[in-house]
Design an enzyme around this catalytic site. Structure first.
Site, PDB file in Angstrom:
ATOM      1  N   GLU A 240       5.781  -3.512   0.769  1.00 48.06           N
ATOM      2  CA  GLU A 240       5.809  -3.134  -0.639  1.00 48.06           C
ATOM      3  C   GLU A 240       4.969  -1.858  -0.723  1.00 48.06           C
ATOM      4  O   GLU A 240       3.747  -1.903  -0.805  1.00 48.06           O
ATOM      5  CB  GLU A 240       5.223  -4.272  -1.468  1.00 48.06           C
ATOM      6  CG  GLU A 240       5.707  -4.275  -2.899  1.00 48.06           C
ATOM      7  CD  GLU A 240       4.643  -3.810  -3.838  1.00 48.06           C
ATOM      8  OE1 GLU A 240       4.717  -2.622  -4.224  1.00 48.06           O
ATOM      9  OE2 GLU A 240       3.759  -4.600  -4.168  1.00 48.06           O
TER      10      GLU A 240
ATOM     11  N   CYS B 240       1.597   0.324  -8.550  1.00 48.13           N
ATOM     12  CA  CYS B 240       2.747   0.875  -7.826  1.00 48.13           C
ATOM     13  C   CYS B 240       3.948   0.941  -8.753  1.00 48.13           C
ATOM     14  O   CYS B 240       4.898   1.665  -8.481  1.00 48.13           O
ATOM     15  CB  CYS B 240       3.026   0.132  -6.533  1.00 48.13           C
ATOM     16  SG  CYS B 240       3.146  -1.592  -6.758  1.00 48.13           S
TER      17      CYS B 240
ATOM     18  N   GLY C  84       2.537   2.112   5.430  1.00 43.51           N
ATOM     19  CA  GLY C  84       3.742   1.417   5.897  1.00 43.51           C
ATOM     20  C   GLY C  84       4.305   2.049   7.156  1.00 43.51           C
ATOM     21  O   GLY C  84       4.731   1.358   8.086  1.00 43.51           O
TER      22      GLY C  84
ATOM     23  N   GLY D 114       0.842  -1.198   0.000  1.00 45.86           N
ATOM     24  CA  GLY D 114       0.000   0.000   0.000  1.00 45.86           C
ATOM     25  C   GLY D 114       0.873   1.242   0.000  1.00 45.86           C
ATOM     26  O   GLY D 114       2.023   1.211  -0.442  1.00 45.86           O
ATOM     27  N   SER D 115       0.312   2.312   0.538  1.00 49.58           N
ATOM     28  CA  SER D 115       1.025   3.590   0.500  1.00 49.58           C
ATOM     29  C   SER D 115       2.156   3.612   1.532  1.00 49.58           C
ATOM     30  O   SER D 115       2.174   2.837   2.494  1.00 49.58           O
ATOM     31  CB  SER D 115       0.044   4.722   0.829  1.00 49.58           C
ATOM     32  OG  SER D 115      -0.427   4.546   2.146  1.00 49.58           O
TER      33      SER D 115
HETATM   34  C1  UN1 Z   1       1.266  -3.375  -7.664  1.00 45.44           C
HETATM   35  O1  UN1 Z   1       0.966  -2.417  -8.348  1.00 45.44           O
HETATM   36  O2  UN1 Z   1       1.146  -3.367  -6.418  1.00 45.44           O
HETATM   37  O3  UN1 Z   1       4.624  -5.320 -12.149  1.00 45.44           O
HETATM   38  C2  UN1 Z   1       1.715  -4.685  -8.218  1.00 45.44           C
HETATM   39  C3  UN1 Z   1       3.414  -5.051 -12.191  1.00 45.44           C
HETATM   40  C4  UN1 Z   1       2.443  -6.087 -11.698  1.00 45.44           C
HETATM   41  C5  UN1 Z   1       2.285  -6.015 -10.220  1.00 45.44           C
HETATM   42  C6  UN1 Z   1       1.999  -4.651  -9.685  1.00 45.44           C
HETATM   43  N1  UN1 Z   1       2.923  -7.384 -12.070  1.00 45.44           N
HETATM   44  O4  UN1 Z   1       2.988  -3.994 -12.636  1.00 45.44           O
END
Ligand code: UN1
Length: 499
Positions: free
Chosen positions: A253, A287, A236, A231-232
């Site tokens: 992450e 992300c 975290g 998440g953000s």
């Molecule tokens: C995410 O955005 O949390 O590499 C995961 C990627 C995807 C996973 C993204 N396989 O864009």
């Protein structure tokens, strides 16, 4: 939109669906899909107790047999790929094509984890003492908590879940409160596979519907051996110190602020395609989404004209309709954040192209935005902040060292890419003096990683690694074993200690 038939086709028990205070809204049109009851603190406690019981049974099952359960889960997912993808689109708004890709990512990690179940290898080390053997063994860790985000409502859980289960652990899942139905569906599909599997304890998988309080309860609970949170950076910061204070393990992450360096020798056709997918795909809500474009001055004009034209015509609309490439933002707050970032960028001297709100017929309650290209004079503060929306800041450079410095100048360190035909530039970007991110690519975009590699990043991204490579080690505890099979007791380091 009537979501009940879809939930039923995925095997979700519908007894509590429609009864509760948590309203589930579809970003497609802003309509209410249903409501659900959130977990109480007492529910959380009981879930942890049940997970502990499941752990005691599951850790005794041989790992290849645990892998067989996950193999079957993969089969169940294959059989339900289409309805699950549809639910992902309805609840988080990504286009169906990408939702299918997300379910495929779950299937891929099932295959990976099944193979891994026969490869949980430990090392053997040369002992310095005669007649001694040194080796390490890997054992199941305990209850694993997973906090997941709305933008990958099923795949990121699956990365964690499949590895955790193969490694001998039960999982408690707190999905985003924006996408609880996807969680109930993925969990129901797992139960379908588990019911037909002899020796799978009840409660290997549990879902805790709730908000930040539920996540915090998992973080604070010393019985949760590992908390994996996606998440953000703000989330975290709230969760990680709580886990650390009890010496728990966390796998984080968090935010990304991903850049692509385009050099003078780059294949601009490839770069333009990659930019469109990475920056505008998933409406900029990965992300790994591309947020910063760092272009050599000699090719900047040519490339930016192409990117601007592509942003101007990329089909924005209903994500359930074929032909749409950019679906809605998750909610009105996301649109407000996008508009505020664009205003700030403008004030800092940026030139904003596109980026307006798009009205989509039949989807009046949804928040749709045309991707924005913002030419910035420099990496202003606003560029250092991750805004979860399709905004691409473009900046130029003359010297390659400056490009690398710009790539690394933000607090986050998830993904990065370089487009170049020059092997020196490519290798320098991947070297110790190059990109400081957990993911560094050459001639592909920043997003859309395969599951086989370790996924995660440095700095404010949190340092965790999920999915492929040796990320499984997060879900196990390592014991170093030294065995003496001689008739003497020599001490290490040559120490003598006899009377
Ligand atoms: C995410 O955005 O949390 O590499 C995961 C990627 C995807 C996973 C993204 N396989 O864009």
């Amino acid at each position: 939109m009537d979501v009940l038939p879809l939930l039923k086709s995925l095997g979700v028990p519908t007894g509590s669906v429609g009864k509760g205070v948590l309203r589930v809204v579809s970003p497609v049109d802003g309509s209410t899909l249903t409501s659900l009851p959130p977990a109480s603190p007492d529910n959380v406690n009981r879930a942890v107790v049940r997970a502990q019981e499941a752990f005691l049974a599951w850790r005794m099952v041989p790992a290849p047999r645990r892998g067989e359960l996950i193999r079957r889960f993969g089969d169940t997912l294959r059989a339900h790929k289409e309805p699950l993808a549809r639910l992902v689109t309805l609840e988080c708004g990504k286009i169906l094509e990408e939702a299918r890709g997300e379910v495929q990512e779950m299937i891929d990690i099932c295959d990976f984890a099944c193979g891994l179940s026969r490869q949980l290898y430990g090392l053997t080390m040369a002992s310095e003492r005669p007649g001694h053997r040194m080796a390490e063994t890997w054992h199941p860790l305990g209850v694993v908590g997973v906090i997941s985000a709305f933008n990958f409502p099923v795949a990121v859980w699956a990365w964690n879940f499949c590895l955790a289960v193969v490694c001998g652990n039960p999982v408690l899942w707190k999905p985003s409160d924006k996408t609880p139905l996807c969680a109930l569906a993925a969990h129901a599909l797992f139960l379908q596979a588990a019911r037909q599997f002899e020796g799978a304890p009840a409660d290997l998988s549990q879902v805790l519907i709730g908000g930040a309080d539920t996540g915090k309860a998992l973080a604070a609970d010393a019985r949760v051996a590992l908390l994996s949170a996606t998440g953000s950076t703000r989330m975290g910061r709230a969760v990680a110190p709580v886990v650390a204070a009890r010496f728990g393990r966390s796998l984080l992450e968090l935010g990304g602020n991903n850049a692509m360096v385009v050099t003078a020798s780059a294949d601009l056709d490839l770069a333009a395609q990659a930019i469109l997918f990475s920056a505008a795909g998933t409406a900029g809500q990965r992300c790994t989404s591309l947020r910063r474009l760092l272009v050599h001055t000699s090719v900047a004009k040519k490339l930016l004209v192409r990117v601007g034209a592509a942003f101007g015509k990329v089909p924005v609309g209903n994500p359930l309709k074929s032909g749409t490439l950019v679906g809605p933002l998750i909610d009105g707050a996301a649109w407000d954040a996008m508009a505020a970032a664009l205003a700030r960028a403008g004030k800092a001297g940026g030139t904003v192209e596109h980026g307006g709100r798009v009205r989509v017929p039949g989807c009046s309650g949804g928040f749709y935005a045309r991707p924005a290209l913002v030419k910035m004079p420099a990496q202003h503060d606003v560029v250092h902040t991750e805004t979860f929306a399709p905004i691409l800041y473009a900046m130029t450079w003359r010297h390659f060292d400056d490009a690398i410095a710009m790539n690394n100048a933000v607090p986050q360190g998830l993904s990065s890419a370089i487009f170049t035909s020059d092997v020196r530039e490519a290798e320098t970007f991947l070297s110790a003096t190059g990109s400081d991110c957990g993911i560094a690519n050459v001639n592909i975009g920043t997003s859309g990683a395969e599951i086989g590699g370790a996924f995660g990043g440095e700095k404010e991204t949190g340092g965790g690694r999920e999915a492929g490579s040796d990320a499984w080690k997060n879900y196990m505890r390592r014991a170093t074993n030294t065995v003496n099979h001689s008739r003497a007791l020599p001490l290490a380091q040559g120490i003598r200690f006899t009377i």
